[in-house]
Each structure stands twice: as structure tokens, then as C-alpha cells.
Design a protein around this motif. Structure first.
Motif: not given
Length: 282
Positions: A134-158
């Protein structure tokens, strides 16, 4: 009380639904995270059984992220070079070995033709108790998660063709990732996570969506599902919905008391959906 909480959160999320204007302040992911303050929601999640995943083909990796903090993921590479990717989003426990096992199962059942990347949205933090989750889910930062997703997309390639899948907390992020990925998104699967209800946001969605829900779920309940179906229809987007006579988290990979029949049926729908929209098989 639980029903009133759901209605309140949904009303905040969908304040612009029928007027087709953006919701004012509460994102779908934050609305779902708010459920962690509900003790009955927390108790609905069974404590994961001890499990250690060993693999000859999967490995933990890191990849760069725009905010400067490298992201962590579990990766299974296609047997031959492939532009096909499946991003896997963990439930509220974090990227534990149960999720790694499920990622490998999907990899094998897709014939080793797809690169599978299970993203760690908690930066190596894994919960073992409901309170920690519960604490991890509530404290998860949306900006950080979106950065991770963008990084994963760059890792996968255009040139990557990407499908997304997630359960619970990760179900909502599966859909948000599909929205973020634009034309690179080819399929989105959401297991009883909070779906996006904002019609203007949904208009940018390029991927067909498969929604797996539970009729006994008191949080992502039939009213939420119906509103989602209406929003997707209004946005002119492709959606398949299957609702099972089960409760929230019935198919979570770490649930020791998952409902096997409903899970098997949902998994069959999942595989066929990925084969059709990612692998291009009828």
C-alpha cells in the motif's frame, strides 16, 4: 462505504466524461492508488507465496532514463532479432519473482518471437506485506514512472511495435503506457486496473484494448467498466471486454488463491489478442 468511495473517486476521474472535457485534477493512476487507504482493498490481496524464479533466458537489466536515474527491468530477448516487444507492468507488490515467472510464461507461449520487458516501477523495491505494498503504490511518483516508460521505449527502439499488459496497479499503467507510446502501441491489455476515462485522452490511443475485469470487484466494479466502455465508444476506439464471476486480483500472478478457471479463460483471451494484434496471426 466501499461503494461510496468508488463512486467518489470515479466522479473525480470522470468529471468531464459526458461533456468530453479533460478531468480536472485526478489522474486514473492516482485514483487507483487512493484505494490503498481502504483496508478492505488491501485485505483482498493475498500475501504472495515464497517463490524464487530461476531462468536460463531471462535477466535483470538496467537502461538509461531521462531523469538521470537508470531504470531496472527483467528482460527476455526474442530468439531472433525482432521489432516486437511486450511491456509487462507489475501489480502493487512490485517486480517480484512471480511477475518474472509470468513474463517468461508469456514469452514462451508467444513462441520466443517477442522481446518481453517487465518494467520495475518501484526502482527495486518489492513489498512482502500488504502494508508495504500500500505504501509503495501510494508513494509511487507518476513523473518517475512516465520517465521509465519513455526510457523503455527508447531502449526498444523507434521501430519497435509494442504491446502492454498489467494487473491491478500495473493494469492502469499498461493503459497509460499505450497512450504514451502513440503509433508504436499495437495492443494493450488491462487486468482490473483503473482504465482511462477521459475521452479527449482516449482519442489519441492508437492500440486496441483488451479489458479483463471481475464482476465481484468492489473497486474496478461493473459501473467503472461500463463508464470505460462508453468512453472508448465515444472516442471511437477498439475495445474488447470480458468480465468474470470473480473478485479483484483473481488472476494476479502472485495470488496463491487465484481462481484457476477464470484465470485460464482470461489468459487464453490474452494470448489470442497478442497473437492477433502483435504477431499478426488470425
Amino acid at each position: 462505504m466501499n461503494r461510496l468511495l468508488t463512486i467518489l473517486i470515479l466522479s473525480l476521474l470522470c468529471s468531464g466524461l459526458y461533456a468530453q472535457t479533460p478531468a480536472c485534477c485526478t489522474s486514473a493512476t492516482r485514483s487507483f492508488a487512493a484505494f490503498a487507504s481502504d483496508k478492505s482493498f488491501n485485505s483482498q490481496h493475498e500475501i504472495p507465496l515464497p517463490y524464487r524464479h530461476n531462468s536460463d533466458i531471462g535477466k535483470d537489466i538496467t537502461f538509461p532514463v531521462e531523469d538521470g536515474q537508470a531504470a531496472h527491468a527483467y528482460e527476455l530477448r526474442a530468439q531472433k532479432p525482432s521489432p516486437l516487444w511486450l511491456f509487462v507492468f507489475h501489480e502493487w507488490w512490485g517486480l517480484n519473482d512471480h511477475i518474472k515467472k509470468e513474463a517468461e510464461k508469456l514469452y514462451k507461449d508467444l513462441g520466443g518471437k517477442v522481446n518481453v520487458l517487465a518494467l520495475d516501477l518501484y526502482d527495486r523495491q518489492v513489498a512482502t506485506t500488504r502494508e508495504e505494498a500500500a505504501q509503495l503504490m501510494q508513494s509511487a511518483q507518476e513523473a518517475r514512472i512516465r520517465s521509465i516508460i519513455r526510457g523503455a521505449a527508447q531502449y526498444a527502439g523507434k521501430k519497435a511495435h509494442i504491446a502492454t499488459i498489467g494487473w491491478c496497479f500495473g493494469g492502469g499503467w499498461s493503459m497509460q503506457a499505450a497512450l504514451m507510446l502513440g503509433k508504436q502501441a499495437h495492443a494493450c491489455i488491462i487486468y482490473y486496473g483503473m482504465p482511462e476515462q477521459n475521452i479527449e485522452k482516449l482519442k489519441s490511443l492508437r492500440a486496441p484494448v483488451l479489458g479483463i475485469f471481475a464482476t465481484q470487484d468492489r473497486w474496478i466494479n461493473p459501473e467503472v467498466v461500463k463508464a470505460f466502455e462508453q468512453a472508448m465508444k465515444a472516442a471511437g476506439k477498439a475495445l474488447e471486454v470480458y468480465s468474470y464471476d470473480a473478485d479483484h486480483a483473481f488472476a494476479n500472478p502472485s495470488n496463491p488463491h487465484y481462481q484457476s478457471e477464470a484465470t485460464a479463460q482470461a489468459y487464453d483471451k490474452t494470448l489470442k489478442f497478442l497473437q492477433r494484434h502483435l504477431l499478426g496471426k488470425d
